[in-house]
Design a protein around this motif. Structure first.
Motif, short mmCIF file in Angstrom:
data_model
loop_
_atom_site.label_atom_id
_atom_site.label_comp_id
_atom_site.label_asym_id
_atom_site.label_seq_id
_atom_site.Cartn_x
_atom_site.Cartn_y
_atom_site.Cartn_z
N ALA A 393 0.82 -1.21 0.00
CA ALA A 393 0.00 0.00 0.00
C ALA A 393 0.86 1.26 0.00
O ALA A 393 2.06 1.22 0.27
CB ALA A 393 -0.93 -0.01 1.21
N GLN A 394 0.21 2.40 -0.26
CA GLN A 394 0.89 3.69 -0.37
C GLN A 394 0.23 4.70 0.57
O GLN A 394 -0.77 5.33 0.21
CB GLN A 394 0.85 4.20 -1.82
CG GLN A 394 1.68 3.38 -2.79
CD GLN A 394 1.12 1.99 -3.05
OE1 GLN A 394 -0.08 1.82 -3.25
NE2 GLN A 394 1.98 0.98 -3.05
N PRO A 395 0.76 4.88 1.77
CA PRO A 395 0.11 5.75 2.77
C PRO A 395 -0.08 7.19 2.34
O PRO A 395 -1.04 7.84 2.74
CB PRO A 395 1.06 5.65 3.97
CG PRO A 395 1.72 4.32 3.83
CD PRO A 395 1.90 4.14 2.36
N VAL A 396 0.83 7.72 1.52
CA VAL A 396 0.73 9.13 1.14
C VAL A 396 -0.48 9.37 0.23
O VAL A 396 -0.94 10.51 0.11
CB VAL A 396 2.04 9.63 0.51
CG1 VAL A 396 1.95 11.06 0.03
CG2 VAL A 396 3.16 9.54 1.56
N PHE A 397 -1.03 8.32 -0.37
CA PHE A 397 -2.28 8.49 -1.12
C PHE A 397 -3.33 9.13 -0.20
O PHE A 397 -4.05 10.05 -0.60
CB PHE A 397 -2.81 7.15 -1.63
CG PHE A 397 -2.09 6.57 -2.81
CD1 PHE A 397 -0.93 7.14 -3.30
CD2 PHE A 397 -2.58 5.44 -3.44
CE1 PHE A 397 -0.27 6.60 -4.40
CE2 PHE A 397 -1.94 4.89 -4.54
CZ PHE A 397 -0.77 5.46 -5.01
N THR A 438 6.19 5.82 -6.60
CA THR A 438 6.87 6.91 -7.31
C THR A 438 6.91 6.64 -8.80
O THR A 438 7.14 5.50 -9.20
CB THR A 438 8.30 7.10 -6.75
OG1 THR A 438 8.94 8.16 -7.47
CG2 THR A 438 9.14 5.85 -6.86
N PRO A 439 6.57 7.62 -9.64
CA PRO A 439 6.51 9.06 -9.37
C PRO A 439 5.17 9.59 -8.91
O PRO A 439 4.98 10.81 -8.86
CB PRO A 439 6.86 9.64 -10.73
CG PRO A 439 6.23 8.70 -11.70
CD PRO A 439 6.42 7.33 -11.09
N VAL A 440 4.21 8.72 -8.56
CA VAL A 440 2.90 9.20 -8.12
C VAL A 440 3.03 10.00 -6.84
O VAL A 440 2.44 11.07 -6.69
CB VAL A 440 1.91 8.04 -7.98
CG1 VAL A 440 0.57 8.53 -7.46
CG2 VAL A 440 1.74 7.32 -9.31
N TRP A 446 9.68 9.17 5.60
CA TRP A 446 9.13 9.62 6.88
C TRP A 446 7.77 10.28 6.68
O TRP A 446 6.90 10.20 7.58
CB TRP A 446 10.10 10.54 7.60
CG TRP A 446 11.33 9.84 8.09
CD1 TRP A 446 12.61 10.00 7.65
CD2 TRP A 446 11.40 8.83 9.12
NE1 TRP A 446 13.46 9.16 8.33
CE2 TRP A 446 12.75 8.44 9.24
CE3 TRP A 446 10.45 8.22 9.95
CZ2 TRP A 446 13.18 7.48 10.15
CZ3 TRP A 446 10.87 7.26 10.86
CH2 TRP A 446 12.21 6.90 10.95
N SER A 447 7.56 10.94 5.56
CA SER A 447 6.23 11.47 5.27
C SER A 447 5.22 10.33 5.15
O SER A 447 4.05 10.47 5.54
CB SER A 447 6.25 12.28 3.97
OG SER A 447 7.01 13.45 4.12
N SER A 448 5.66 9.20 4.63
CA SER A 448 4.80 8.04 4.51
C SER A 448 4.49 7.43 5.87
O SER A 448 3.35 7.03 6.15
CB SER A 448 5.47 7.00 3.59
OG SER A 448 4.58 5.98 3.23
N HIS A 455 -3.67 9.17 9.56
CA HIS A 455 -4.68 8.77 8.57
C HIS A 455 -5.93 9.63 8.74
O HIS A 455 -6.35 9.93 9.87
CB HIS A 455 -5.02 7.30 8.78
CG HIS A 455 -5.70 6.64 7.63
ND1 HIS A 455 -6.97 6.98 7.21
CD2 HIS A 455 -5.31 5.63 6.80
CE1 HIS A 455 -7.32 6.22 6.19
NE2 HIS A 455 -6.33 5.39 5.92
N THR A 456 -6.54 10.05 7.62
CA THR A 456 -7.71 10.92 7.72
C THR A 456 -8.91 10.23 8.35
O THR A 456 -9.83 10.90 8.82
CB THR A 456 -8.09 11.45 6.32
OG1 THR A 456 -8.26 10.34 5.43
CG2 THR A 456 -7.00 12.36 5.78
#
Length: 557
Positions: A393-397, A438-440, A446-448, A455-456
């Motif tokens: 998964a991609q947390p920054v999404f 990446t590159p998405v 650390w941002s991830s 999480h929202t």
């Protein structure tokens, strides 16, 4: 440092006067590296007693030394292109996009004069109307233009690009400038017709960016609709026998290569693998069952909230099942790109069919992986756990698109609360690892980690420790890496780590009902950087198997 692997094998380095993230000793301040292996971790007093003139001694000056990050989903060439092409994430209208293209068109990119751009997102625009192909053509000065959307599942193209790629009549070609599905694949193929040296240059650019951000390994998700087999061969070529060095001088992060091509049978899967010319970990990754939320191509059970239609399903259940069965029989990983809930239903039904054909135990033993799995309800999560499928998964999404009136709310309405269900996946025992796509999203680990903590949907938050493990040790496990000790810093483990300048170290949990921020050493939990400031730790050094990949110059003996 440009030591050869042989020299690195003889080198002994003592790091001291910092904080070492290790399960061996939560109070460790020092670590000894012998060649490519962690030889010892312990206290400052013990470090004083073992230090001698044969060692290089590095004063950490309070810095954190922690296992290096593993990005479990990357696209090397696309990342290099995006880093070196027109940046469109900041534009807020069609007019601004055209101005940016016009300003850049005076100097063509290295890709044969094509104007390349990346990162536009119309959901952040006041008016989401897109420019026409003709407007893009004029802004590009008559050159071919390919401008990838932030999710990389669609693009804007100029008239000359549409003509050159033969897009008219293809599925996904419409009256406007945005191309999707088959038309997007064809346009991307023309945009990145690159010789091997150029491919290598773009990949080198991406690898340098990764090393500078503390990554020691990257899972390359190659696929025929993204790039050629030559792309894959160049990527896998970084893993040379001498330690993945570029021209035998500079080490880079390890590549964990996958190839997303559909197999119809065991023999077909074997022929695909044999024909690649390089070893891969499986026929997995971006073998698309569906597309993306942003481009409205993810396959949903119900219509999108802001437009009619339920997206696209690119593989049938029967096709996906045959692929899973074939790979299970060979004992190699299979997997799919799957984002929407209907897409996940298809993938899970395919698992059932494959298990009925080759046996449930064979399916579980192969260690299959699904990429993204953004929209999963409790029943689907239980089915994933039953087959021991790893979710990458991609947390920054969520950090980018999960809050307020952002993308998920626009496209899905209240269904956004079911997106990126990290806590639910963990609670059900689903193996989970994290990456950037990446590159998405950028190579900023650390941002991830922070995105997992914040999480929202509060119900889906996880602790910093769980998030960190998902970004490190779990990445090696998801790839069924040959060394089971990878991703930890204990005696005998690979010396693959990063050194970070940090403001404060804490134990951080995601449950607001308990103390979320603690520096109490009695917890005997290794400490991680405080991430509530919004500022990422700064990478000072990255080391893989004892070889330095990156150094900021701030550390010294």
């Amino acid at each position: 440092m440009t030591d050869s692997p042989a020299a690195a094998a003889r080198k002994v380095t003592l790091y001291r006067n910092g904080s070492v993230y290790t399960a061996a000793d939560p109070f460790a301040t020092a670590m000894l590296v012998d060649g490519d292996t962690v030889a010892w971790v312990g206290s400052e007093q013990a470090a004083t007693s073992i230090a001698d003139s044969s060692m290089e001694v590095i004063d950490l000056q309070g810095a954190l030394l922690a296992p290096g990050f593993v990005d479990s989903h990357v696209h090397l060439t696309e990342t290099g292109i995006a880093l070196d092409s027109l940046q469109l994430a900041g534009v807020r209208s069609a007019a601004e996009l055209l101005d940016a293209v016009s300003a850049s068109s005076a100097s063509a990119s290295s890709a044969g004069g094509t104007v390349l751009g990346h990162g536009w997102d119309e959901t952040t625009w006041t008016n989401p109307a897109l420019p026409s192909r003709e407007e893009i053509e004029r802004a590009a000065g008559g050159r071919k233009a390919y401008l990838a959307r932030v999710d990389a599942h669609s693009a804007l193209v100029s008239s000359s690009m549409a003509a050159s790629a033969g897009l008219e009549g293809l599925d996904g070609f419409a009256a406007d400038s945005q191309v999707k599905r088959d038309a997007h694949t064809a346009a991307r193929r023309v945009a990145r017709q690159l010789p091997a040296d150029t491919l290598r240059g773009y990949q080198r650019r991406a690898l340098a960016e990764a090393a500078a951000n503390g990554y020691v390994a990257l899972a390359e998700m190659a696929a025929p609709h993204i790039g050629t087999v030559e792309d894959l061969r160049v990527a896998a070529g970084w893993n040379s026998a001498s330690g993945a060095v570029d021209n035998a001088t500079h080490p880079v992060p390890e590549i964990l290569p996958y190839w997303g091509e559909l197999a119809a049978s065991e023999n077909h899967a074997r022929s695909i693998l044999d024909g690649l010319g390089v070893p891969v970990l499986g026929l997995a990754g971006d073998l698309n069952i569906d597309g993306s939320i942003g481009s409205r191509t993810a396959s949903l059970r119900a219509d999108y909230a802001d437009a009619p239609g339920r997206g696209n399903q690119y593989l049938s259940v029967a096709e996906a099942a045959a692929h899973l069965a074939a790979c299970s029989l060979l004992g190699v990983q299979a997997g799919f790109h799957v984002i929407g809930d209907a897409g996940l239903d298809a993938a899970l039904d395919a698992l059932d069919l494959a298990a009925a054909e080759v046996g449930e135990q064979r399916v579980r033993a192969a260690g299959h992986r699904f990429e993204h799995v953004e929209l999963a309800d409790p029943a689907a999560i239980i089915r994933l756990a039953g087959y021991s499928v790893t979710v990458s998964a991609q947390p920054v999404f969520d950090a980018l698109w999960g809050g307020g009136n952002s993308l998920y709310q626009q496209r899905l309405g209240d269904r956004r609360l079911g997106m990126n269900a990290f806590a639910s996946l963990y609670a059900a025992g689903v193996p989970i690892c994290f990456g950037s796509d990446t590159p998405v999203t950028p190579l900023r680990p650390w941002s991830s980690v922070r995105a997992c903590l914040e999480h929202t949907n509060p119900a889906e938050r996880i602790s910093a420790r769980a998030a960190f493990l998902g970004h490190t040790r779990a990445g090696w496990r998801a790839a069924r890496y040959r060394n089971p000790m990878a991703g930890q810093l204990v005696p005998g483990a690979p010396a693959s780590f990063a050194v970070w300048e940090v403001e404060e170290l804490m134990v951080q949990v995601a449950d607001g009902r308990v103390q979320s921020w603690s520096t109490d050493p009695r917890a005997r939990t290794p400490l991680l950087p405080a991430l509530d400031t919004g500022t990422d730790p700064v990478c000072l050094q990255t080391v893989r198997d004892g070889q330095e990949l990156y150094a900021s110059g701030a550390l010294g003996a």
